[in-house]
Design a protein around this motif. Sequence first.
Motif, PDB file in Angstrom:
ATOM      1  N   LEU A 213       0.830  -1.204   0.000  1.00 16.10           N
ATOM      2  CA  LEU A 213       0.000   0.000   0.000  1.00 16.10           C
ATOM      3  C   LEU A 213       0.866   1.257   0.000  1.00 16.10           C
ATOM      4  O   LEU A 213       0.664   2.168  -0.817  1.00 16.10           O
ATOM      5  CB  LEU A 213      -0.918  -0.009   1.222  1.00 16.10           C
ATOM      6  CG  LEU A 213      -2.032   1.044   1.272  1.00 16.10           C
ATOM      7  CD1 LEU A 213      -3.022   0.833   0.132  1.00 16.10           C
ATOM      8  CD2 LEU A 213      -2.750   0.987   2.618  1.00 16.10           C
ATOM      9  N   PHE A 214       1.854   1.295   0.895  1.00 14.71           N
ATOM     10  CA  PHE A 214       2.707   2.485   0.982  1.00 14.71           C
ATOM     11  C   PHE A 214       3.721   2.547  -0.160  1.00 14.71           C
ATOM     12  O   PHE A 214       3.965   3.622  -0.721  1.00 14.71           O
ATOM     13  CB  PHE A 214       3.454   2.498   2.329  1.00 14.71           C
ATOM     14  CG  PHE A 214       2.611   2.929   3.487  1.00 14.71           C
ATOM     15  CD1 PHE A 214       2.281   4.265   3.679  1.00 14.71           C
ATOM     16  CD2 PHE A 214       2.136   1.999   4.394  1.00 14.71           C
ATOM     17  CE1 PHE A 214       1.498   4.664   4.752  1.00 14.71           C
ATOM     18  CE2 PHE A 214       1.355   2.383   5.474  1.00 14.71           C
ATOM     19  CZ  PHE A 214       1.037   3.727   5.654  1.00 14.71           C
ATOM     20  N   TRP A 218       0.945   4.006  -3.193  1.00 13.06           N
ATOM     21  CA  TRP A 218       0.990   5.444  -2.915  1.00 13.06           C
ATOM     22  C   TRP A 218       2.291   6.120  -3.315  1.00 13.06           C
ATOM     23  O   TRP A 218       2.283   7.226  -3.866  1.00 13.06           O
ATOM     24  CB  TRP A 218       0.728   5.704  -1.427  1.00 13.06           C
ATOM     25  CG  TRP A 218      -0.710   5.644  -1.052  1.00 13.06           C
ATOM     26  CD1 TRP A 218      -1.782   5.925  -1.850  1.00 13.06           C
ATOM     27  CD2 TRP A 218      -1.252   5.264   0.223  1.00 13.06           C
ATOM     28  NE1 TRP A 218      -2.953   5.736  -1.166  1.00 13.06           N
ATOM     29  CE2 TRP A 218      -2.660   5.344   0.101  1.00 13.06           C
ATOM     30  CE3 TRP A 218      -0.697   4.869   1.433  1.00 13.06           C
ATOM     31  CZ2 TRP A 218      -3.507   5.046   1.173  1.00 13.06           C
ATOM     32  CZ3 TRP A 218      -1.528   4.572   2.491  1.00 13.06           C
ATOM     33  CH2 TRP A 218      -2.921   4.656   2.363  1.00 13.06           C
ATOM     34  N   LEU A 219       3.428   5.489  -3.022  1.00 10.43           N
ATOM     35  CA  LEU A 219       4.712   6.166  -3.179  1.00 10.43           C
ATOM     36  C   LEU A 219       4.987   6.635  -4.612  1.00 10.43           C
ATOM     37  O   LEU A 219       5.413   7.784  -4.806  1.00 10.43           O
ATOM     38  CB  LEU A 219       5.844   5.250  -2.697  1.00 10.43           C
ATOM     39  CG  LEU A 219       7.159   5.952  -2.341  1.00 10.43           C
ATOM     40  CD1 LEU A 219       6.968   6.947  -1.210  1.00 10.43           C
ATOM     41  CD2 LEU A 219       8.217   4.926  -1.960  1.00 10.43           C
ATOM     42  N   PRO A 220       4.759   5.824  -5.655  1.00 13.76           N
ATOM     43  CA  PRO A 220       5.001   6.324  -7.014  1.00 13.76           C
ATOM     44  C   PRO A 220       4.124   7.528  -7.364  1.00 13.76           C
ATOM     45  O   PRO A 220       4.580   8.447  -8.064  1.00 13.76           O
ATOM     46  CB  PRO A 220       4.665   5.117  -7.900  1.00 13.76           C
ATOM     47  CG  PRO A 220       4.815   3.937  -7.009  1.00 13.76           C
ATOM     48  CD  PRO A 220       4.362   4.400  -5.660  1.00 13.76           C
ATOM     49  N   LYS A 221       2.870   7.542  -6.896  1.00 13.95           N
ATOM     50  CA  LYS A 221       1.979   8.672  -7.181  1.00 13.95           C
ATOM     51  C   LYS A 221       2.464   9.936  -6.497  1.00 13.95           C
ATOM     52  O   LYS A 221       2.459  11.023  -7.094  1.00 13.95           O
ATOM     53  CB  LYS A 221       0.556   8.331  -6.725  1.00 13.95           C
ATOM     54  CG  LYS A 221      -0.068   7.163  -7.479  1.00 13.95           C
ATOM     55  CD  LYS A 221      -1.469   6.853  -6.968  1.00 13.95           C
ATOM     56  CE  LYS A 221      -2.071   5.661  -7.726  1.00 13.95           C
ATOM     57  NZ  LYS A 221      -3.424   5.327  -7.261  1.00 13.95           N
ATOM     58  N   ILE A 222       2.880   9.809  -5.247  1.00 18.46           N
ATOM     59  CA  ILE A 222       3.394  10.976  -4.514  1.00 18.46           C
ATOM     60  C   ILE A 222       4.683  11.475  -5.152  1.00 18.46           C
ATOM     61  O   ILE A 222       4.889  12.680  -5.301  1.00 18.46           O
ATOM     62  CB  ILE A 222       3.619  10.605  -3.034  1.00 18.46           C
ATOM     63  CG1 ILE A 222       2.286  10.296  -2.354  1.00 18.46           C
ATOM     64  CG2 ILE A 222       4.340  11.730  -2.295  1.00 18.46           C
ATOM     65  CD1 ILE A 222       2.421   9.725  -0.951  1.00 18.46           C
ATOM     66  N   SER A 223       5.553  10.552  -5.537  1.00 18.58           N
ATOM     67  CA  SER A 223       6.814  10.913  -6.181  1.00 18.58           C
ATOM     68  C   SER A 223       6.571  11.688  -7.469  1.00 18.58           C
ATOM     69  O   SER A 223       7.190  12.729  -7.728  1.00 18.58           O
ATOM     70  CB  SER A 223       7.623   9.651  -6.469  1.00 18.58           C
ATOM     71  OG  SER A 223       8.775   9.949  -7.222  1.00 18.58           O
ATOM     72  N   GLN A 224       5.643  11.202  -8.287  1.00 17.63           N
ATOM     73  CA  GLN A 224       5.329  11.859  -9.545  1.00 17.63           C
ATOM     74  C   GLN A 224       4.745  13.245  -9.305  1.00 17.63           C
ATOM     75  O   GLN A 224       5.119  14.214  -9.985  1.00 17.63           O
ATOM     76  CB  GLN A 224       4.340  11.003 -10.346  1.00 17.63           C
ATOM     77  CG  GLN A 224       4.054  11.515 -11.749  1.00 17.63           C
ATOM     78  CD  GLN A 224       5.278  11.503 -12.645  1.00 17.63           C
ATOM     79  OE1 GLN A 224       6.207  10.733 -12.418  1.00 17.63           O
ATOM     80  NE2 GLN A 224       5.296  12.369 -13.641  1.00 17.63           N
ATOM     81  N   ALA A 225       3.857  13.358  -8.335  1.00 14.44           N
ATOM     82  CA  ALA A 225       3.256  14.647  -8.024  1.00 14.44           C
ATOM     83  C   ALA A 225       4.304  15.644  -7.539  1.00 14.44           C
ATOM     84  O   ALA A 225       4.269  16.836  -7.887  1.00 14.44           O
ATOM     85  CB  ALA A 225       2.165  14.481  -6.969  1.00 14.44           C
ATOM     86  N   ALA A 244       4.780  14.540   2.221  1.00 18.06           N
ATOM     87  CA  ALA A 244       4.003  13.314   2.040  1.00 18.06           C
ATOM     88  C   ALA A 244       4.920  12.155   1.650  1.00 18.06           C
ATOM     89  O   ALA A 244       4.774  11.023   2.144  1.00 18.06           O
ATOM     90  CB  ALA A 244       2.928  13.518   0.977  1.00 18.06           C
ATOM     91  N   TYR A 245       5.883  12.439   0.764  1.00 17.05           N
ATOM     92  CA  TYR A 245       6.835  11.404   0.355  1.00 17.05           C
ATOM     93  C   TYR A 245       7.645  10.931   1.555  1.00 17.05           C
ATOM     94  O   TYR A 245       7.881   9.717   1.731  1.00 17.05           O
ATOM     95  CB  TYR A 245       7.776  11.946  -0.723  1.00 17.05           C
ATOM     96  CG  TYR A 245       8.707  10.893  -1.286  1.00 17.05           C
ATOM     97  CD1 TYR A 245       8.383  10.202  -2.448  1.00 17.05           C
ATOM     98  CD2 TYR A 245       9.908  10.580  -0.647  1.00 17.05           C
ATOM     99  CE1 TYR A 245       9.229   9.223  -2.962  1.00 17.05           C
ATOM    100  CE2 TYR A 245      10.751   9.603  -1.140  1.00 17.05           C
ATOM    101  CZ  TYR A 245      10.409   8.931  -2.298  1.00 17.05           C
ATOM    102  OH  TYR A 245      11.236   7.959  -2.801  1.00 17.05           O
ATOM    103  N   TYR A 249       7.433   7.082   2.495  1.00 18.04           N
ATOM    104  CA  TYR A 249       8.631   6.262   2.315  1.00 18.04           C
ATOM    105  C   TYR A 249       9.049   5.621   3.633  1.00 18.04           C
ATOM    106  O   TYR A 249       9.450   4.445   3.665  1.00 18.04           O
ATOM    107  CB  TYR A 249       9.781   7.103   1.758  1.00 18.04           C
ATOM    108  CG  TYR A 249      11.053   6.307   1.591  1.00 18.04           C
ATOM    109  CD1 TYR A 249      11.236   5.490   0.478  1.00 18.04           C
ATOM    110  CD2 TYR A 249      12.060   6.351   2.560  1.00 18.04           C
ATOM    111  CE1 TYR A 249      12.389   4.733   0.334  1.00 18.04           C
ATOM    112  CE2 TYR A 249      13.217   5.599   2.420  1.00 18.04           C
ATOM    113  CZ  TYR A 249      13.376   4.793   1.304  1.00 18.04           C
ATOM    114  OH  TYR A 249      14.515   4.041   1.168  1.00 18.04           O
ATOM    115  N   THR A 250       8.954   6.372   4.723  1.00 14.48           N
ATOM    116  CA  THR A 250       9.316   5.825   6.036  1.00 14.48           C
ATOM    117  C   THR A 250       8.442   4.634   6.382  1.00 14.48           C
ATOM    118  O   THR A 250       8.932   3.593   6.846  1.00 14.48           O
ATOM    119  CB  THR A 250       9.184   6.910   7.124  1.00 14.48           C
ATOM    120  OG1 THR A 250      10.041   8.014   6.798  1.00 14.48           O
ATOM    121  CG2 THR A 250       9.563   6.367   8.488  1.00 14.48           C
ATOM    122  N   MET A 251       7.143   4.772   6.137  1.00 14.44           N
ATOM    123  CA  MET A 251       6.230   3.668   6.430  1.00 14.44           C
ATOM    124  C   MET A 251       6.502   2.468   5.514  1.00 14.44           C
ATOM    125  O   MET A 251       6.491   1.319   5.961  1.00 14.44           O
ATOM    126  CB  MET A 251       4.779   4.135   6.257  1.00 14.44           C
ATOM    127  CG  MET A 251       4.307   5.153   7.279  1.00 14.44           C
ATOM    128  SD  MET A 251       4.330   4.517   8.979  1.00 14.44           S
ATOM    129  CE  MET A 251       5.830   5.296   9.582  1.00 14.44           C
TER     130      MET A 251
END
Length: 414
Positions: A213-214, A218-225, A244-245, A249-251
């Motif tokens: 999930l993380f 989620w992580l690729p979408k946050i990275s792209q944004a 947010a990244y 990423y920590t999680m």
Amino acid sequence: MNFNFINLQPYSNPQYFIWLLIALIPMIIGLYNGKRFKTYEAIFSLVFLFLIFDASHWQQGVNLILYLVFEFLLTFAYERYRTKKNSPNKTWVFCLAVILAILPLTAVKILTVMPAGTVPFVVGFLGISYITFKNVQVIMEIRDGAIKKVEPGTYARFLLFFPTISSGPIDRYRRFKKDFDKAPTRDQYITDLQYAVRYLFQGFLYKFILGWLFGTYWLPKISQAALIAGNAAGGLKLSWWVLAYMYCYTMYLFFDFAGYSLFAVSISYFMGIHTPMNFNKPFISQNIKDFWNRWHMTLSFWFRDYIYMRFTFFAMKKKLIKNRIRLSQVSYLLLFLIMGFWHGLTWYYITYGLYQCIAIIINDYWLRFKRKHKKTIPSNKFTKWFAIFITFQVICFGMLIFSGFLSQLWFGWH
């Protein structure tokens, strides 16, 4: 039987566990009846190691064999030297043995950052770091006299213990040997099985659900944004995406790595070996030192015992640094720089090591200040949770540095 349709890298997918648990059945039956089938355990480990290094990974398998031959010759040569009658305990011989033990890992770390095509052969193999740490530990404890004799068969199984070879945890030879030399009682093994099943399902939750999930969702979408916001000079908008990244990423790093570690501990318990846990609720740490006593604990304790403490005792004995506070700070610097370089020869890993060193030195100053002013500094539930909150932010920012994402953003802008 054709195994090619399965990804046989350790703990990589649910199908892998089907074959693993089937292979464990004879061991489970034996241990339940108070018998340890050591020959079957050895065959089991070798078969699964062979399947890891089969096909496109065969060169890693060759490297593993060559590495083991080298480390065995080194360890038993040093053991012979230390146990030989009237043999002097010369420091330079010990230092040479340790340097030679870590030489293959050092070479791999350097060669893997060379430009593509520079190195015409495969370097290293899966698990080289963890096997090296085990080997160095044994050499150091031979020197200390804590290990009187190394049994070749037990030592080979210790280094090649299948559940932990890819991702740890890092066990200790004496603790492993104590479990390996005897089978648990039926009641003890039933308890082991309960823990094994619990850790197995917890590992599935961590890696295949929360980690996915993380990390995958989620992580690729946050990275792209974040990259889009950076290219558009988004200012505050970029800051929010980077934040947010950082948390995501920590999680992801925690659940993915803790999941792997739980799998390793679970399979170890199925085999009647009490491999130590690697994580202990790290995000409830009240300071950064507490964090390092909870995060990747076997690695943290290895660095503490075999780098920090040994350098500190050496410096005290030689009176290199008389001030104890300065000595601890230099020891922290050495410790975390080595940890940074071990992760990789890139600026963000080394910066991460320096960041952790600075954080723990500041933390020590704060703890000394608190002890000096304990009557005036309040201590209650609010201060406890505030300390956890602040520590969590320090941890997450460190993970942001560790991720290399800041470098990715920079090159994305330029």
